[in-house]
Scaffold this motif. Structure first.
Motif, PDB file in Angstrom:
ATOM      1  N   PRO A 175       0.663  -1.534  -0.385  1.00 12.65           N
ATOM      2  CA  PRO A 175       0.569  -0.313   0.021  1.00 12.65           C
ATOM      3  C   PRO A 175       1.122   1.497  -0.583  1.00 12.65           C
ATOM      4  CG  PRO A 175      -0.034  -0.872   2.168  1.00 12.65           C
ATOM      5  CD  PRO A 175       0.932  -2.059   0.894  1.00 12.65           C
ATOM      6  N   VAL A 176       0.317   2.267  -0.434  1.00 12.64           N
ATOM      7  CA  VAL A 176       1.293   4.090  -0.556  1.00 12.64           C
ATOM      8  C   VAL A 176       1.239   4.254   1.336  1.00 12.64           C
ATOM      9  CG1 VAL A 176       0.791   5.677  -0.927  1.00 12.64           C
ATOM     10  CG2 VAL A 176       0.551   4.358  -2.747  1.00 12.64           C
ATOM     11  N   LYS A 177       1.753   4.347   1.726  1.00 14.67           N
ATOM     12  CA  LYS A 177       2.054   4.848   3.281  1.00 14.67           C
ATOM     13  C   LYS A 177       1.295   6.925   3.290  1.00 14.67           C
ATOM     14  CE  LYS A 177       3.000   1.362   4.753  1.00 14.67           C
ATOM     15  NZ  LYS A 177       2.879   0.280   5.906  1.00 14.67           N
ATOM     16  N   LEU A 178       0.149   6.603   3.968  1.00 12.09           N
ATOM     17  CA  LEU A 178       0.090   8.455   4.303  1.00 12.09           C
ATOM     18  C   LEU A 178       0.344   8.808   5.604  1.00 12.09           C
ATOM     19  CD1 LEU A 178      -3.777   7.830   2.998  1.00 12.09           C
ATOM     20  CD2 LEU A 178      -1.619   8.271   1.386  1.00 12.09           C
ATOM     21  N   GLY A 179       1.726   8.505   5.581  1.00 12.71           N
ATOM     22  CA  GLY A 179       2.300   9.181   7.458  1.00 12.71           C
ATOM     23  C   GLY A 179       3.359   8.120   8.047  1.00 12.71           C
ATOM     24  N   TYR A 191       4.593   8.686  13.941  1.00  8.69           N
ATOM     25  CA  TYR A 191       3.337   9.958  14.128  1.00  8.69           C
ATOM     26  C   TYR A 191       2.448   8.994  15.221  1.00  8.69           C
ATOM     27  CZ  TYR A 191       4.437  12.845  10.106  1.00  8.69           C
ATOM     28  OH  TYR A 191       5.139  13.202   8.564  1.00  8.69           O
ATOM     29  N   LYS A 192       2.096   7.790  15.136  1.00  3.37           N
ATOM     30  CA  LYS A 192       1.660   7.767  17.025  1.00  3.37           C
ATOM     31  C   LYS A 192       1.906   7.734  17.594  1.00  3.37           C
ATOM     32  CE  LYS A 192      -0.199   2.806  14.158  1.00  3.37           C
ATOM     33  NZ  LYS A 192      -0.286   2.081  14.041  1.00  3.37           N
ATOM     34  N   VAL A 210      -1.254  14.263  12.264  1.00  2.89           N
ATOM     35  CA  VAL A 210      -2.099  13.318  11.683  1.00  2.89           C
ATOM     36  C   VAL A 210      -1.463  11.407  11.957  1.00  2.89           C
ATOM     37  CG1 VAL A 210      -3.960  12.747  10.144  1.00  2.89           C
ATOM     38  CG2 VAL A 210      -3.257  14.806  10.078  1.00  2.89           C
ATOM     39  N   TRP A 211      -2.420  10.926  12.467  1.00  2.00           N
ATOM     40  CA  TRP A 211      -2.555   9.270  12.677  1.00  2.00           C
ATOM     41  C   TRP A 211      -2.073   8.943  11.803  1.00  2.00           C
ATOM     42  CZ3 TRP A 211      -2.290   6.934  17.310  1.00  2.00           C
ATOM     43  CH2 TRP A 211      -2.786   5.563  16.760  1.00  2.00           C
ATOM     44  N   ALA A 260      -8.926  -2.316   2.970  1.00  2.00           N
ATOM     45  CA  ALA A 260      -8.115  -1.467   4.400  1.00  2.00           C
ATOM     46  C   ALA A 260      -7.832  -0.361   4.652  1.00  2.00           C
ATOM     47  CB  ALA A 260      -7.775  -2.770   4.811  1.00  2.00           C
ATOM     48  N   LEU A 261      -8.208   0.091   4.973  1.00  2.00           N
ATOM     49  CA  LEU A 261      -7.865   1.779   5.274  1.00  2.00           C
ATOM     50  C   LEU A 261      -6.433   2.018   6.525  1.00  2.00           C
ATOM     51  CD1 LEU A 261     -10.631   3.416   4.256  1.00  2.00           C
ATOM     52  CD2 LEU A 261      -8.936   2.711   2.415  1.00  2.00           C
TER      53      LEU A 261
END
Length: 466
Positions: free
Chosen positions: A82-86, A90-91, A98-99, A142-143
């Motif tokens: 998948p393409v990571k969004l962050g 960050y958690k 942003v989570w 799944a996101l």
């Protein structure tokens, strides 16, 4: 109309020719993600097998009973990154960042084409009295770790060519989207994170129904639904606003959860996607328990070669309660009809043999408004054995009965019916299916004039997904 029919037939032939080439890329979105066959999750597409049910319940991810290793298991099994969004870091600084999440590396899109040719025995003026088609675009993804979504858009049509209604075409579209917030159990102090998940959007896709004989297309391999799913109050002609409730998805919110062998759903719908209008509200509850076979995390102690083979017993129940507005005419007041349904079902699987059975009862307290104050009782039951002769060939027979007890003063006729529904379905390829089915009535509904309201019929279906 003829142009639409011609385009549909050409489209089907093109898709069939693609399937006959047996290319490895002719598989749905999740199969592409994990680089596996459609039959990993399906026994007879689009019907899910036990492992497919586990994938569905686990947010379209590869299932794992251990919540601590579930993410690593899915990462190991998937072949498409998948393409990571962050970043994961960050958690640690949230809420100052942003989570992090991710989206599929490619668009998770599947396409399904279903075309049927139906002959009404003793009534039509041609070999095929109805030709129906459906083109469906669907996605499931799944996101990130705790969010998933499902969506589909389809266009479907039907051509009617009876002598008394020559060449009429009906076309309609549907949009279904829902978002699931998963694994809320730990946040609520529950022993398992899978016990509470929240679904928002068009809900009840699999849950507003009996658990083991669902009317939705991820279960059905035939076109005709069972009587119990559509038990409706009959109305005299000219009645202005009817209560059209049946077991069906609709806009709302739903909480669901599962353990290894149990699953439940509790939902509230505001209106129905088809019929009923926004003045209809209904709450529903579904509970299912499974003994033996593969559990909801894909684990099993049994040994079987094919996905449809399993030794298990499923027990389930369904209940709903709601209300709708009814109105006889513009000169009369709108009134409230309260209603309920209650049903139980079972599914016994033994290797290549499956036996389904179930019953549904219901009541509408005042469906006719000012026209008649009497209640209407409804009941239906069915039994449906199925047998897989080969992994690609299955036969089945459903016998069912329905009875709707309406006030005699309305003169609506005899509304009891019984019928046989035999079917044979085969997979030419894992994603190309042919089905031949029939409907043969032992007892038909009749209106007040004695004219029967049900017809025997034979239907041939072509179903392909890419």
């Amino acid at each position: 109309m003829r142009h639409t029919l011609t385009i549909t037939i050409i489209g089907v032939l093109v898709l069939v020719s693609m399937a006959l080439e047996n290319r490895t890329n002719a598989i749905p979105a999740l199969a592409r993600k994990y680089k596996t066959s459609c039959l990993t999750c399906h026994s007879m597409t689009p019907r899910l097998n036990a492992f497919g049910e586990a994938v569905r319940l686990n947010g379209f991810r590869w299932p794992d009973a251990d919540a601590a290793t579930r993410k690593e298991t899915d990462e190991e099994k998937r072949k498409e990154e998948p393409v990571k969004l962050g970043a994961e870091s960050y958690k640690k600084v949230w809420p100052k960042a942003v989570w992090p999440s991710d989206i599929p590396g490619t668009v998770p899109l599947g396409i399904r084409d279903r075309t049927f040719f139906r002959s009404i025995l003793g009534k039509g003026d041609s070999p095929f009295d109805r030709v129906g088609w459906e083109l469906e675009f669907f996605t499931a993804a799944a996101l990130g770790d705790d969010v998933s979504m499902w969506g589909h858009f389809n266009v479907e049509g039907e051509v009617v060519s009876f002598a008394e209604a020559k060449d009429k075409e009906k076309v309609k579209t549907k949009v279904v989207v829902w978002l699931t917030l998963e694994n809320l159990g730990n946040n609520l102090g529950l022993p398992s994170e899978d016990l509470v998940n929240l679904e928002l959007g068009i809900i009840g896709f699999e849950e507003h129904d009996l658990p083991h004989y669902r009317s939705h297309s991820t279960y059905r391999v035939f076109t005709q639904k069972a009587f119990y799913t559509g038990m409706r109050v009959p109305y005299p002609s000219g009645f202005m606003e009817k209560d059209l409730y049946k077991l069906r998805r609709g806009p709302g919110a739903m909480v669901y959860g599962f353990t290894s062998w149990m699953q439940y759903a509790l939902g509230y719908q505001i209106g129905m996607q088809e019929g009923g209008g926004t003045d209809q509200n209904v709450g529903f509850f579904q509970l299912a328990y499974k003994l033996g076979g593969m559990d909801h995390y894909g684990r099993t102690k049994q040994s079987f070669q094919f996905g449809h083979q399993e030794n298990s017993l499923g027990l389930g129940l369904f209940a709903s309660i709601g209300e709708a507005k009814v109105q006889e005419s513009e000169a009369t007041a709108r009134m409230k009809d309260t209603f309920w349904r209650f049903g139980v079902d079972t599914r016994w699987r033994h290797r290549d043999f499956t036996l389904h059975a179930g019953t549904m009862i219901g009541r509408h307290n005042k469906p006719y408004g000012t026209l008649n104050s009497e209640r209407v009782d409804l009941k239906s039951w069915f039994v449906a054995p199925e047998y897989y002769w080969f992994p690609w060939l299955m036969t089945g027979l459903r016998y069912e009965q329905e009875d709707i007890d309406v006030p005699g003063t309305l003169n609506l006729g005899d509304l009891e019916r019984r019928r046989f529904h035999p079917y044979v379905t085969l997979l030419h390829r894992a994603n190309l299916r042919f089905t031949l089915e029939g409907l043969f009535y032992e007892d038909r509904r009749h209106n007040a004039s004695g004219v029967h309201l049900d017809d025997d019929e034979i239907t041939f279906v072509i179903d392909i997904t890419i």
